[in-house]
Design a protein around this motif. Structure first.
Motif, short mmCIF file in Angstrom:
data_model
loop_
_atom_site.label_atom_id
_atom_site.label_comp_id
_atom_site.label_asym_id
_atom_site.label_seq_id
_atom_site.Cartn_x
_atom_site.Cartn_y
_atom_site.Cartn_z
N PRO A 197 93.67 73.52 81.21
CA PRO A 197 93.73 73.47 82.65
C PRO A 197 92.36 73.67 83.26
O PRO A 197 91.46 74.18 82.62
N PRO A 198 92.22 73.31 84.50
CA PRO A 198 90.94 73.51 85.16
C PRO A 198 90.52 74.95 85.09
O PRO A 198 91.32 75.85 85.35
N GLY A 199 89.28 75.16 84.74
CA GLY A 199 88.78 76.52 84.67
C GLY A 199 89.03 77.20 83.37
O GLY A 199 88.59 78.30 83.13
N ALA A 200 89.77 76.53 82.45
CA ALA A 200 90.06 77.17 81.16
C ALA A 200 88.83 77.11 80.28
O ALA A 200 87.95 76.27 80.44
N ALA A 201 88.81 78.02 79.27
CA ALA A 201 87.65 78.13 78.38
C ALA A 201 87.77 77.13 77.26
O ALA A 201 88.13 77.42 76.15
N ALA A 202 87.49 75.84 77.57
CA ALA A 202 87.58 74.78 76.57
C ALA A 202 86.18 74.36 76.18
O ALA A 202 85.74 73.26 76.44
N GLN A 203 85.46 75.25 75.54
CA GLN A 203 84.09 74.98 75.22
C GLN A 203 83.95 74.53 73.78
O GLN A 203 84.56 75.11 72.89
N PRO A 204 83.19 73.50 73.53
CA PRO A 204 83.00 73.05 72.16
C PRO A 204 82.18 74.06 71.38
O PRO A 204 81.38 74.80 71.94
N SER A 205 82.40 74.09 70.07
CA SER A 205 81.62 74.97 69.23
C SER A 205 80.24 74.40 69.01
O SER A 205 79.97 73.25 69.33
N GLU A 206 79.37 75.22 68.39
CA GLU A 206 78.03 74.75 68.08
C GLU A 206 78.07 73.61 67.09
O GLU A 206 77.26 72.70 67.13
N ASP A 207 79.07 73.63 66.17
CA ASP A 207 79.20 72.55 65.21
C ASP A 207 79.48 71.24 65.92
O ASP A 207 78.96 70.18 65.56
N ASP A 208 80.34 71.30 66.96
CA ASP A 208 80.70 70.10 67.67
C ASP A 208 79.49 69.50 68.38
O ASP A 208 79.42 68.30 68.59
N ARG A 209 78.56 70.33 68.76
CA ARG A 209 77.39 69.82 69.47
C ARG A 209 76.33 69.31 68.50
O ARG A 209 75.29 68.81 68.91
N GLY A 210 76.58 69.51 67.21
CA GLY A 210 75.68 68.94 66.23
C GLY A 210 74.36 69.67 66.10
O GLY A 210 73.41 69.13 65.59
N THR A 211 74.27 70.90 66.53
CA THR A 211 73.05 71.65 66.38
C THR A 211 73.04 72.32 65.02
O THR A 211 74.02 72.31 64.29
N GLU A 212 71.93 72.91 64.65
CA GLU A 212 71.83 73.60 63.37
C GLU A 212 72.36 75.03 63.47
O GLU A 212 72.50 75.71 62.49
N ILE A 213 72.59 75.46 64.70
CA ILE A 213 73.10 76.81 64.88
C ILE A 213 74.62 76.78 64.80
O ILE A 213 75.26 76.02 65.50
N ARG A 214 75.16 77.58 63.91
CA ARG A 214 76.59 77.56 63.73
C ARG A 214 77.21 78.81 64.35
O ARG A 214 76.95 79.93 63.89
N ALA A 215 77.96 78.63 65.39
CA ALA A 215 78.60 79.78 66.03
C ALA A 215 79.72 80.29 65.13
O ALA A 215 80.45 79.52 64.52
N VAL A 216 79.81 81.59 65.02
CA VAL A 216 80.86 82.19 64.21
C VAL A 216 82.19 81.95 64.89
O VAL A 216 82.36 82.25 66.08
N THR A 253 98.21 76.04 79.00
CA THR A 253 98.24 76.53 80.38
C THR A 253 97.19 77.58 80.73
O THR A 253 96.79 77.69 81.88
N LEU A 254 96.78 78.38 79.76
CA LEU A 254 95.97 79.54 80.11
C LEU A 254 94.61 79.60 79.43
O LEU A 254 93.65 80.10 80.03
N THR A 255 94.51 79.15 78.20
CA THR A 255 93.25 79.37 77.48
C THR A 255 92.47 78.10 77.18
O THR A 255 91.25 78.16 77.00
N GLY A 256 93.16 76.99 77.12
CA GLY A 256 92.50 75.79 76.66
C GLY A 256 92.32 75.83 75.14
O GLY A 256 92.98 76.62 74.46
N TYR A 257 91.41 75.00 74.64
CA TYR A 257 91.29 74.84 73.19
C TYR A 257 89.89 75.18 72.70
O TYR A 257 88.93 74.58 73.12
N GLY A 258 89.81 76.13 71.85
CA GLY A 258 88.55 76.58 71.29
C GLY A 258 88.85 77.35 70.03
O GLY A 258 89.94 77.23 69.46
#
Length: 438
Positions: free
Chosen positions: A95-114, A253-258
């Motif tokens: 939903p709008p405003g939900a925390a649907a942020q891609p991981s560092e892996d998804d962004r293709g950087t060398e930094i891997r978020a835990v 509805t509440l958190t989105g996908y991450g």
């Protein structure tokens, strides 16, 4: 002079000045009662903490990322079996405003978020790699959730989106209504189980009236299908201030996908917790491609062991502090006995002049000191047991038998120890000097 005669003289000496004897005993009474009560407080607190932690499930592991937490899963195939269901296919955007942020892996950087993913949770139900794992439940949590119902509102401490196996993992049961099911999970049904605190805050009474009613969670309608069995508080945390719902519905509805907030794993037995921990560590470390685990695993058993050690130290400290009161009481006994010897110097001289032996004088005054300590100890035990049986501050005090025995033995030892010097002083008096004493 035999023991009976010495005892008779000692009793007469104690009763000769009743008020002074009572005041002398007061130090021992307070010291013994303090030891029993404070140890009872420590034992009661330890038992209450143990019960609260055990209620979390003795063979449940909770896996969390070492740093950073997200919300919502990244998808993966639907899986039924091993007590775990996973979401399938590409997920819709939250939903709008939900925390649907891609991981560092998804962004293709060398930094891997835990992070922990749904695929991680699925990997843990492999019977070949993790035979000691009985069931797995991925968990997402939503923060700052307000539940409303017919004008009443309540800030929910914990809103958990998970699978039906979460209930079994954490020994949760439903006291009213029914539990969430696999069908609810797969159908992304907006149904919820509420804790007693939430139910009472919204519906009043015992909270049962909320079952079957729709509530709003941050403005999203969820149907309450069941009331969770109360678990009480674990320290400052209210374990009943929570809402459980299917993870799919919470993600929608509440958190989105991450990343997952955590993964709940139940071992096949309490004894299998160390083995299950090793299996989970091996699987996740291999999946994450790290030499050092980038996640942590905790269990009620490990928490309980740590808390038990702290409580044992705390109880020992309380007992030691109370023991100082006993020491002060013993000094009081010695002080009064020295006064008694001084006051009865002529009596001692007369007794020695008519043939009393040194051992007779020592025995008499040693018995007097011991009688004062033992009487004080018995009174202190009575007070300590009565007060230690009360419920104070929301938890029941528990009188530890060893504290009663220890307090009594110490009170006797104090009488003997602190009575030796006055008794020797009386016995070493020379009869001629004692008879001249004014």
């Amino acid at each position: 002079m035999n023991l009976g005669q010495s005892l008779q003289f000692a009793v007469a000496g104690v009763l000769a000045n009743k008020m002074r004897s009572v005041l002398t005993m007061s130090g021992i009474v307070i010291g013994v009662a303090a030891v029993i009560i404070l140890v009872a407080a420590g034992t009661g607190a330890s038992a209450a903490t143990t019960a609260s932690i055990s209620a979390l499930g003795s063979n449940t592991l909770t896996i969390t990322p070492e740093t950073g937490q997200g919300s919502g899963g990244r998808g993966g195939g639907v899986r039924i079996g091993g007590g775990f269901l996973g979401g399938g296919g590409p997920r819709p955007v939250g939903p709008p405003g939900a925390a649907a942020q891609p991981s560092e892996d998804d962004r293709g950087t060398e930094i891997r978020a835990v992070q922990l993913t749904l695929e991680d949770a699925e990997a843990l139900v492999d019977p070949a790699l993790a035979p000691t794992v009985a069931s797995v439940a991925p968990v997402v949590t939503a923060s700052s959730v307000t539940a409303t119902y017919q004008g009443a509102s309540h800030e929910v401490a914990t809103l958990t989106g998970t699978t039906p196996s979460y209930l079994a993992n954490h020994d949760d049961t439903v006291q009213e209504g029914e539990a969430i099911t696999d069908s609810d999970y797969l159908a992304r049904s907006r149904v919820a189980l509420v804790g007693a605190t939430v139910a009472i805050a919204l519906a009043g009474g015992d909270g049962r009236a909320i079952v079957g009613q729709p509530i709003q969670l941050n403005g999203v309608a969820f149907q309450v299908v069941g009331l969770l069995t109360a678990k009480g508080s674990s320290g400052p945390q209210d374990q009943d201030d929570r809402v459980l719902a299917p993870m799919t519905a919470v993600q929608d509805t509440l958190t989105g996908y991450g990343p997952l907030s955590s993964i709940s794993v139940k071992a096949t037995s309490a004894e299998g917790v160390p083995t299950a921990t090793a299996e989970v560590t091996a699987i996740l470390t291999a999946r994450h491609g790290t030499k050092v685990p980038d996640f942590s695993i905790s269990s009620p058993t490990s928490i309980l062991e740590a808390v038990s050690e702290v409580n044992a130290t705390f109880t020992l400290l309380l007992g030691a502090v109370a023991g100082i009161s006993l020491l002060v009481g013993g000094i009081g006994v010695m002080n009064i006995m020295l006064v008694t010897v001084t006051e009865r110097t002529r009596e001692i001289g007369i007794r020695k002049a008519v043939g009393a032996q040194k051992s007779d004088i020592v025995g008499q005054f040693l018995l007097e000191a011991t009688m004062l300590s033992v009487a004080g100890g018995l009174l202190g035990i009575g007070i300590g047991v009565v007060v230690g049986s009360l419920s104070i501050g929301g938890f029941q005090l528990i009188v530890a038998p060893f504290s009663v025995l220890l307090a009594f033995v110490v009170s006797v030892a104090i009488g003997l120890f602190f009575g030796i010097h006055p008794a020797n002083k009386a016995a070493n008096l020379r009869p001629i000097h004692a008879l001249r004493y004014e």
